[in-house]
Write a protein that holds these residues in place. Structure first.
Motif, PDB file in Angstrom:
ATOM      1  N   ARG A  35       0.752  -1.189   0.154  1.00  0.00           N
ATOM      2  CA  ARG A  35       0.057   0.036  -0.216  1.00  0.00           C
ATOM      3  C   ARG A  35       0.828   1.315   0.013  1.00  0.00           C
ATOM      4  NH1 ARG A  35      -5.175   1.909   0.675  1.00  0.00           N
ATOM      5  NH2 ARG A  35      -5.028   3.897   1.655  1.00  0.00           N
ATOM      6  N   ASN A  36       0.486   2.121  -0.935  1.00  0.00           N
ATOM      7  CA  ASN A  36       0.931   3.627  -1.107  1.00  0.00           C
ATOM      8  C   ASN A  36       0.502   4.436  -0.288  1.00  0.00           C
ATOM      9  OD1 ASN A  36       2.655   5.822  -1.639  1.00  0.00           O
ATOM     10  ND2 ASN A  36       1.777   5.862  -3.828  1.00  0.00           N
ATOM     11  N   ASN A  37       1.085   4.938   1.080  1.00  0.00           N
ATOM     12  CA  ASN A  37       0.471   6.049   1.721  1.00  0.00           C
ATOM     13  C   ASN A  37       0.696   7.356   1.565  1.00  0.00           C
ATOM     14  OD1 ASN A  37      -0.829   3.689   3.315  1.00  0.00           O
ATOM     15  ND2 ASN A  37       1.414   3.424   4.243  1.00  0.00           N
ATOM     16  N   THR A  38       1.324   7.554   0.424  1.00  0.00           N
ATOM     17  CA  THR A  38       1.796   9.025   0.048  1.00  0.00           C
ATOM     18  C   THR A  38       1.007   9.656  -0.991  1.00  0.00           C
ATOM     19  OG1 THR A  38       3.452   8.311  -1.696  1.00  0.00           O
ATOM     20  CG2 THR A  38       4.350   8.330   0.783  1.00  0.00           C
ATOM     21  N   ALA A  39       1.327  10.965  -1.388  1.00  0.00           N
ATOM     22  CA  ALA A  39       0.665  11.537  -2.391  1.00  0.00           C
ATOM     23  C   ALA A  39       1.226  11.381  -3.789  1.00  0.00           C
ATOM     24  CB  ALA A  39       0.109  13.032  -2.062  1.00  0.00           C
ATOM     25  N   LEU A  40       2.292  10.500  -3.929  1.00  0.00           N
ATOM     26  CA  LEU A  40       2.864  10.654  -4.984  1.00  0.00           C
ATOM     27  C   LEU A  40       2.906   8.893  -5.432  1.00  0.00           C
ATOM     28  CD1 LEU A  40       6.298  12.880  -4.237  1.00  0.00           C
ATOM     29  CD2 LEU A  40       4.287  13.313  -5.634  1.00  0.00           C
ATOM     30  N   PRO A  41       3.187   8.773  -6.855  1.00  0.00           N
ATOM     31  CA  PRO A  41       3.342   7.414  -6.971  1.00  0.00           C
ATOM     32  C   PRO A  41       4.616   6.821  -6.535  1.00  0.00           C
ATOM     33  CG  PRO A  41       3.070   8.925  -9.226  1.00  0.00           C
ATOM     34  CD  PRO A  41       3.259   9.834  -7.870  1.00  0.00           C
ATOM     35  N   LEU A  42       4.480   5.451  -6.288  1.00  0.00           N
ATOM     36  CA  LEU A  42       5.503   4.847  -5.712  1.00  0.00           C
ATOM     37  C   LEU A  42       5.976   3.417  -6.438  1.00  0.00           C
ATOM     38  CD1 LEU A  42       6.051   4.034  -1.930  1.00  0.00           C
ATOM     39  CD2 LEU A  42       6.215   2.071  -3.683  1.00  0.00           C
ATOM     40  N   VAL A  56       7.321 -14.700  -8.943  1.00  0.00           N
ATOM     41  CA  VAL A  56       6.688 -13.297  -8.303  1.00  0.00           C
ATOM     42  C   VAL A  56       6.180 -12.660  -9.310  1.00  0.00           C
ATOM     43  CG1 VAL A  56       7.308 -11.425  -7.076  1.00  0.00           C
ATOM     44  CG2 VAL A  56       8.675 -13.492  -6.761  1.00  0.00           C
ATOM     45  N   ARG A  57       4.792 -12.370  -9.233  1.00  0.00           N
ATOM     46  CA  ARG A  57       4.183 -11.535 -10.401  1.00  0.00           C
ATOM     47  C   ARG A  57       3.141 -10.597  -9.576  1.00  0.00           C
ATOM     48  NH1 ARG A  57       1.471 -16.448 -13.443  1.00  0.00           N
ATOM     49  NH2 ARG A  57       1.006 -17.352 -11.642  1.00  0.00           N
ATOM     50  N   PRO A  58       3.496  -9.311  -9.832  1.00  0.00           N
ATOM     51  CA  PRO A  58       4.861  -8.696 -10.587  1.00  0.00           C
ATOM     52  C   PRO A  58       5.944  -8.575  -9.691  1.00  0.00           C
ATOM     53  CG  PRO A  58       3.206  -6.989 -10.214  1.00  0.00           C
ATOM     54  CD  PRO A  58       2.584  -8.241  -9.568  1.00  0.00           C
ATOM     55  N   ASN A  59       7.150  -8.797 -10.215  1.00  0.00           N
ATOM     56  CA  ASN A  59       8.145  -8.482  -9.562  1.00  0.00           C
ATOM     57  C   ASN A  59       8.660  -6.963  -9.409  1.00  0.00           C
ATOM     58  OD1 ASN A  59       9.092  -8.290 -12.061  1.00  0.00           O
ATOM     59  ND2 ASN A  59      11.147  -9.001 -11.571  1.00  0.00           N
ATOM     60  N   ILE A  60       8.169  -6.253 -10.392  1.00  0.00           N
ATOM     61  CA  ILE A  60       8.492  -4.663 -10.368  1.00  0.00           C
ATOM     62  C   ILE A  60       7.144  -4.030 -10.780  1.00  0.00           C
ATOM     63  CG2 ILE A  60       9.163  -4.614 -12.659  1.00  0.00           C
ATOM     64  CD1 ILE A  60      11.176  -2.499 -11.997  1.00  0.00           C
ATOM     65  N   GLY A  61       6.697  -2.874 -10.201  1.00  0.00           N
ATOM     66  CA  GLY A  61       5.526  -2.346 -10.667  1.00  0.00           C
ATOM     67  C   GLY A  61       5.289  -0.948  -9.883  1.00  0.00           C
ATOM     68  N   LYS A  62       4.121  -0.124 -10.228  1.00  0.00           N
ATOM     69  CA  LYS A  62       4.061   1.034  -9.574  1.00  0.00           C
ATOM     70  C   LYS A  62       2.741   1.006  -8.695  1.00  0.00           C
ATOM     71  CE  LYS A  62       1.901   2.679 -13.700  1.00  0.00           C
ATOM     72  NZ  LYS A  62       2.008   3.801 -14.738  1.00  0.00           N
ATOM     73  N   ILE A  63       2.554   2.003  -7.932  1.00  0.00           N
ATOM     74  CA  ILE A  63       1.499   1.901  -7.087  1.00  0.00           C
ATOM     75  C   ILE A  63       1.158   3.505  -7.178  1.00  0.00           C
ATOM     76  CG2 ILE A  63       0.203   1.496  -4.885  1.00  0.00           C
ATOM     77  CD1 ILE A  63       2.475  -0.182  -4.281  1.00  0.00           C
ATOM     78  N   LEU A  64      -0.231   3.728  -7.272  1.00  0.00           N
ATOM     79  CA  LEU A  64      -0.797   5.047  -7.588  1.00  0.00           C
ATOM     80  C   LEU A  64      -1.044   5.595  -5.926  1.00  0.00           C
ATOM     81  CD1 LEU A  64      -3.091   4.801 -10.274  1.00  0.00           C
ATOM     82  CD2 LEU A  64      -0.940   5.597 -10.342  1.00  0.00           C
ATOM     83  N   PRO A  65      -0.962   7.132  -5.874  1.00  0.00           N
ATOM     84  CA  PRO A  65      -1.220   7.607  -4.493  1.00  0.00           C
ATOM     85  C   PRO A  65      -2.304   6.973  -3.632  1.00  0.00           C
ATOM     86  CG  PRO A  65      -0.856   9.257  -6.001  1.00  0.00           C
ATOM     87  CD  PRO A  65      -0.975   8.134  -6.718  1.00  0.00           C
TER      88      PRO A  65
END
Length: 267
Positions: A35-42, A56-65
């Protein structure tokens, strides 16, 4: 879960341990929630000390704010030994994406980051066989796994993780199995029977090779025997027949010479 827990840029469920419940003669899946707890993409990346044993799926990714994502971790089938000490670990690295970052190519972005920019969290892997005692330990240890101060919240986190794992297994045809899972002793017996069959096949293969060499030796001796040579030489009588007229011609010439000599002698 305490308020200070949400102050972290990234929270991980479970927080400290990834539990894999057997039997281990088939793929076993567990779910990690980020979980991304910030106001920026992580941006995150997951590494393990045993990359050949896990998918591992996915092993790299992004999480929106202020959003979360789930990572499916699949343990590949293996022969489980309770006496063997498990040292497998996972590390979740994360970083807040720069404002001008290109989030379409995360691998390129990750290579451009400096190591001191990364935040990391480590989790150890725990293997368990399905039993009443193991289930009791999972229920009682829910608060520690969830990382929260309330025991009820921790238990609910474990229940949710287990339900997601079951849904992942049912929805993924590669990881599901129509057959009823067999327990570990049956798997070891199957391995022993396969080993015995391999040994028997090797012995029969060796015997066939010996018989083949013996037949080749007999064929070689048969071809090299005198009787075979006489059978394989049909032109020998023809040569004998050709030699008979030459013999008579020689006798006739010798008789002619003798007659000439006698004729001269008497004359």
């Amino acid at each position: 879960m305490s308020k200070s827990h949400f102050d972290l840029p990234l929270t991980i469920e479970p927080e400290h341990e990834l539990r894999f419940v057997g039997p281990f003669n088939r793929p076993v899946v567990t779910i990690m929630t980020l979980r991304n707890n910030t106001a920026l993409p992580l941006v995150f990346k997951i590494k393990t000390t045993a990359p050949k044993r896990y998918c591992v799926r996915p092993n790299i990714g992004k999480i929106l704010p202020c959003r979360s994502t789930q990572v499916e971790i699949c343990l590949q089938p293996f022969i489980y030994d309770q006496q063997e000490k498990n040292k497998h670990k996972f590390m979740v690295q994360s970083v807040l994406a720069p404002l001008d970052a290109d989030l379409t190519d995360l691998n390129k972005l990750w290579k451009e980051l400096e190591p001191d920019q990364l935040m990391d969290a480590k989790l150890k892997c725990v293997f368990e066989l399905p039993s009443a005692d193991a289930n009791a330990e999972n229920t009682s240890g829910g608060g520690a796994i969830g990382g929260g101060s309330g025991s009820a919240g921790g238990v609910s986190a474990v229940v949710n993780t287990s339900s997601v794992s079951a849904e992942a297994l049912e929805s993924n045809p590669k990881l599901s199995s129509e057959d009823k899972p067999s327990n570990l002793p049956d798997a070891s017996e199957n391995v022993d029977s396969l080993v015995e069959e391999i040994k028997a096949l090797r012995e029969s293969n060796g015997n066939l090779r010996k018989e083949n060499l013996h037949l080749k030796d007999q064929i070689t001796r048969y071809r090299s025997s005198p009787a075979v040579k006489q059978v394989n030489e049909p032109y020998a009588p023809v040569l004998a027949e050709k030699q008979i007229p030459v013999f008579y011609i020689a006798i006739a010439i010798a008789a002619a010479i003798v007659s000439l000599l006698l004729g001269k002698f008497f004359l």
